[in-house]
Scaffold this motif. Structure first.
Motif, PDB file in Angstrom:
ATOM      1  N   TYR A  54      23.083-172.716 -27.036  1.00 12.11           N
ATOM      2  CA  TYR A  54      22.727-171.329 -27.347  1.00 12.11           C
ATOM      3  C   TYR A  54      22.053-170.639 -26.162  1.00 12.11           C
ATOM      4  O   TYR A  54      22.203-169.428 -25.979  1.00 12.11           O
ATOM      5  N   THR A  55      21.324-171.384 -25.358  1.00 11.44           N
ATOM      6  CA  THR A  55      20.718-170.795 -24.166  1.00 11.44           C
ATOM      7  C   THR A  55      21.805-170.351 -23.193  1.00 11.44           C
ATOM      8  O   THR A  55      21.735-169.253 -22.619  1.00 11.44           O
ATOM      9  N   VAL A  56      22.814-171.183 -23.004  1.00 12.54           N
ATOM     10  CA  VAL A  56      23.938-170.825 -22.124  1.00 12.54           C
ATOM     11  C   VAL A  56      24.653-169.586 -22.660  1.00 12.54           C
ATOM     12  O   VAL A  56      24.949-168.638 -21.923  1.00 12.54           O
ATOM     13  N   ARG A  57      24.904-169.585 -23.959  1.00 16.00           N
ATOM     14  CA  ARG A  57      25.698-168.510 -24.560  1.00 16.00           C
ATOM     15  C   ARG A  57      24.927-167.194 -24.677  1.00 16.00           C
ATOM     16  O   ARG A  57      25.464-166.128 -24.371  1.00 16.00           O
ATOM     17  N   LEU A  58      23.680-167.266 -25.076  1.00 13.05           N
ATOM     18  CA  LEU A  58      22.945-166.049 -25.402  1.00 13.05           C
ATOM     19  C   LEU A  58      21.992-165.596 -24.293  1.00 13.05           C
ATOM     20  O   LEU A  58      21.778-164.394 -24.118  1.00 13.05           O
ATOM     21  N   ASP A  59      21.397-166.544 -23.566  1.00 13.97           N
ATOM     22  CA  ASP A  59      20.469-166.161 -22.498  1.00 13.97           C
ATOM     23  C   ASP A  59      21.101-166.246 -21.119  1.00 13.97           C
ATOM     24  O   ASP A  59      20.462-165.909 -20.112  1.00 13.97           O
ATOM     25  N   ARG A  60      22.323-166.758 -21.046  1.00 12.65           N
ATOM     26  CA  ARG A  60      23.124-166.685 -19.819  1.00 12.65           C
ATOM     27  C   ARG A  60      22.544-167.482 -18.648  1.00 12.65           C
ATOM     28  O   ARG A  60      22.589-167.064 -17.515  1.00 12.65           O
ATOM     29  N   TRP A  61      21.976-168.655 -18.959  1.00 10.37           N
ATOM     30  CA  TRP A  61      21.623-169.607 -17.905  1.00 10.37           C
ATOM     31  C   TRP A  61      21.778-171.003 -18.448  1.00 10.37           C
ATOM     32  O   TRP A  61      21.799-171.212 -19.664  1.00 10.37           O
ATOM     33  N   THR A  62      21.911-171.976 -17.561  1.00 11.66           N
ATOM     34  CA  THR A  62      22.279-173.320 -17.974  1.00 11.66           C
ATOM     35  C   THR A  62      21.200-174.332 -17.618  1.00 11.66           C
ATOM     36  O   THR A  62      21.036-174.684 -16.441  1.00 11.66           O
ATOM     37  N   PRO A  63      20.440-174.789 -18.599  1.00  9.97           N
ATOM     38  CA  PRO A  63      19.484-175.879 -18.342  1.00  9.97           C
ATOM     39  C   PRO A  63      20.247-177.163 -18.043  1.00  9.97           C
ATOM     40  O   PRO A  63      21.181-177.526 -18.762  1.00  9.97           O
ATOM     41  N   ALA A  64      19.840-177.863 -16.989  1.00 10.49           N
ATOM     42  CA  ALA A  64      20.516-179.109 -16.643  1.00 10.49           C
ATOM     43  C   ALA A  64      20.204-180.194 -17.667  1.00 10.49           C
ATOM     44  O   ALA A  64      21.070-180.992 -18.035  1.00 10.49           O
ATOM     45  N   THR A  65      18.952-180.225 -18.132  1.00 10.65           N
ATOM     46  CA  THR A  65      18.518-181.190 -19.135  1.00 10.65           C
ATOM     47  C   THR A  65      17.584-180.481 -20.106  1.00 10.65           C
ATOM     48  O   THR A  65      17.055-179.401 -19.798  1.00 10.65           O
ATOM     49  N   PRO A  66      17.339-181.060 -21.264  1.00 15.02           N
ATOM     50  CA  PRO A  66      16.394-180.429 -22.199  1.00 15.02           C
ATOM     51  C   PRO A  66      15.015-180.190 -21.603  1.00 15.02           C
ATOM     52  O   PRO A  66      14.330-179.229 -21.973  1.00 15.02           O
ATOM     53  N   SER A  67      14.596-181.038 -20.680  1.00 17.01           N
ATOM     54  CA  SER A  67      13.270-180.856 -20.069  1.00 17.01           C
ATOM     55  C   SER A  67      13.170-179.557 -19.285  1.00 17.01           C
ATOM     56  O   SER A  67      12.069-179.048 -19.057  1.00 17.01           O
ATOM     57  N   ASP A  68      14.315-179.001 -18.871  1.00 18.85           N
ATOM     58  CA  ASP A  68      14.299-177.720 -18.159  1.00 18.85           C
ATOM     59  C   ASP A  68      13.846-176.579 -19.056  1.00 18.85           C
ATOM     60  O   ASP A  68      13.466-175.507 -18.565  1.00 18.85           O
ATOM     61  N   LEU A  69      13.903-176.797 -20.381  1.00 20.81           N
ATOM     62  CA  LEU A  69      13.476-175.759 -21.310  1.00 20.81           C
ATOM     63  C   LEU A  69      11.958-175.697 -21.439  1.00 20.81           C
ATOM     64  O   LEU A  69      11.417-174.690 -21.895  1.00 20.81           O
TER      65      LEU A  69
END
Length: 435
Positions: A54-69
């Protein structure tokens, strides 16, 4: 000329027009509810993987791993150090005032004893873990961080988890700095219904909380309503509202800007002026036309005033108060000569701003009282967010031998009347009446 409705209580259709003006459906439509339900199901089933999708789709950036959140406390402290000194001073000043006010709201435990020695009382304890949603769409709101986080910390909440959307991966340093000064323990760069679901049910990275507070868009509001019961929520908030009662002696530019101050939040916000001075309503209308083009958010303000704004002519102060109580606004300004003489007659309002010098905007940032307030006429039965929203109350009962005997007789009579024999015999054993 700005298109804002003009109403008069003397008009035959006033009640109908006012009802139409106030109509607001805070519950999301079926389509929104379906989207939210699907998001909640996905987060419950797939946890962090769903949050990344959902972050990729709605916020338009790609976390490499969950820890990036995750935004740990050290990142919040870095933001605090990075913002200009004058912003740090402003955040500190606002936080100090909000904290000082909140300290007065803390509930305390209490108890007393009956003459026979039975103890009765109330034990007050803080919530263990609270989730704070901070909007990150049309504007950033460090003030919301202060207003939600500080009462929680004053209440004694041990862990405060903030979530904030980051469109295009951009972080707002002022929001993160506010989280630092307010005592937020950790934060996550997630937003929308997926953030609410993560807080409610937990994921591999995001811990589940006991209550979720903070404003958001219609998807966030629908998600909070959907997870209520799994967790507590503060409220399902509607658009911002302001109602001003004015006797005609406050400069019209001041009142026009007060109306703008809420209308600039979004196109659904509501700004209403009530006065018994028809000429003053005309002067405010002129001020609206003059001042509106000077504001950056003029298109939003104009849309809000056109859709849900109004200038209402009443017969006198008594009728103005009656109209205000009927509307039950989120923010109510009493811009009159002697507001203290009439404030006791106001029964329904989230926050009351008294006198010509008390702009509603002061309450939004630094006056002290909380700016999280009931909207959409819910001030008829609910209150501003406060320390008490982060505390629980447990009843205390400790019967003495004599008290157990005395209470057992009443308990047994009532329990048998309800057909609940085990209740009756349980009480009778302690009271010395059972075999």
């Amino acid at each position: 000329m700005t298109d804002i409705q003009r109403l008069s209580t003397s008009d035959a259709d006033f009640a109908t027009r006012l009802a139409g003006l106030l109509a607001w459906e805070s519950v999301a439509d079926e389509r929104v509810q379906q989207v939210v339900a699907e998001i909640i199901r996905a987060v419950r089933a797939r946890g962090d993987a769903a949050l990344i999708d959902y972050t990729v789709r709605l916020d338009r950036w790609t976390p490499a791993t969950p820890s990036d959140l995750e935004l740990p406390r050290v990142r919040l402290k870095q933001a605090w150090s990075a913002i200009p000194a004058e912003q740090r001073a402003a955040l500190e000043a606002a936080a100090e005032r909000v904290r000082a006010y909140a300290e007065h709201q803390r509930l305390e435990s209490w108890s007393y004893r009956d003459p026979d020695g039975t103890l009765l009382g109330q034990q007050v304890t803080p919530l263990d873990r609270v989730g704070l949603y901070v909007p990150g769409g049309k504007a950033a709101y460090p003030s919301s961080v202060l207003m939600n986080a500080i009462p929680a910390k004053v209440a004694g909440v041990s862990e405060l988890i903030m979530v904030v959307p980051t469109p295009d991966g951009e972080l707002n340093e002022l929001v993160l700095a506010a989280a630092h000064v307010a005592g937020v323990d950790c934060a996550f760069a997630i937003g929308g219904a997926q953030a609410v679901a993560a807080l409610a049910y937990g994921t591999e990275t995001v811990p589940a909380v006991d209550k979720i507070v903070g404003p958001g868009n219609i998807y966030v509001a629908a998600a909070k309503r959907a997870v209520f019961g799994q967790v507590g929520i503060d409220m399902v908030a509607g658009p911002s509202e302001i109602l001003v009662i004015c006797d005609g002696d406050t400069p019209p530019d001041w009142i026009a800007m007060d109306l703008f101050s809420q209308a600039e939040h979004d196109e659904d916000a509501q700004s209403i002026l009530v006065s018994w001075d028809a000429g003053f309503l005309d002067r405010v209308a002129t001020s609206i036309d003059t001042l509106l083009p000077t504001l950056e958010r003029a298109p939003i303000i104009e849309a809000a005033l056109r859709a849900r704004g109004a200038l209402i002519l009443v017969r006198d102060l008594d009728e103005a108060i009656a109209v205000a109580n009927q509307i039950a606004p989120e923010h109510l300004e009493l811009s009159v000569a002697d507001p203290e003489s009439i404030v006791g007659r106001i029964r329904h309002a989230g926050a009351i701003f008294m006198g010509r010098y008390t702009a509603e905007a002061l309450g939004d940032y630094c006056a002290g009282p909380n700016h999280v307030l009931p909207t959409a006429r819910t001030a008829r039965f609910s209150s501003p967010l406060g320390v008490y929203d982060f505390q629980k109350r447990s009843s205390l009962i400790m019967a003495s031998f004599a008290g157990a005997a005395r209470l057992a007789q009443t308990t047994a009579l009532l329990a048998r009347g309800e057909g609940l024999t085990a209740h009756a015999r349980s009480a009778e054993y302690r009271g010395g009446f059972g075999a």
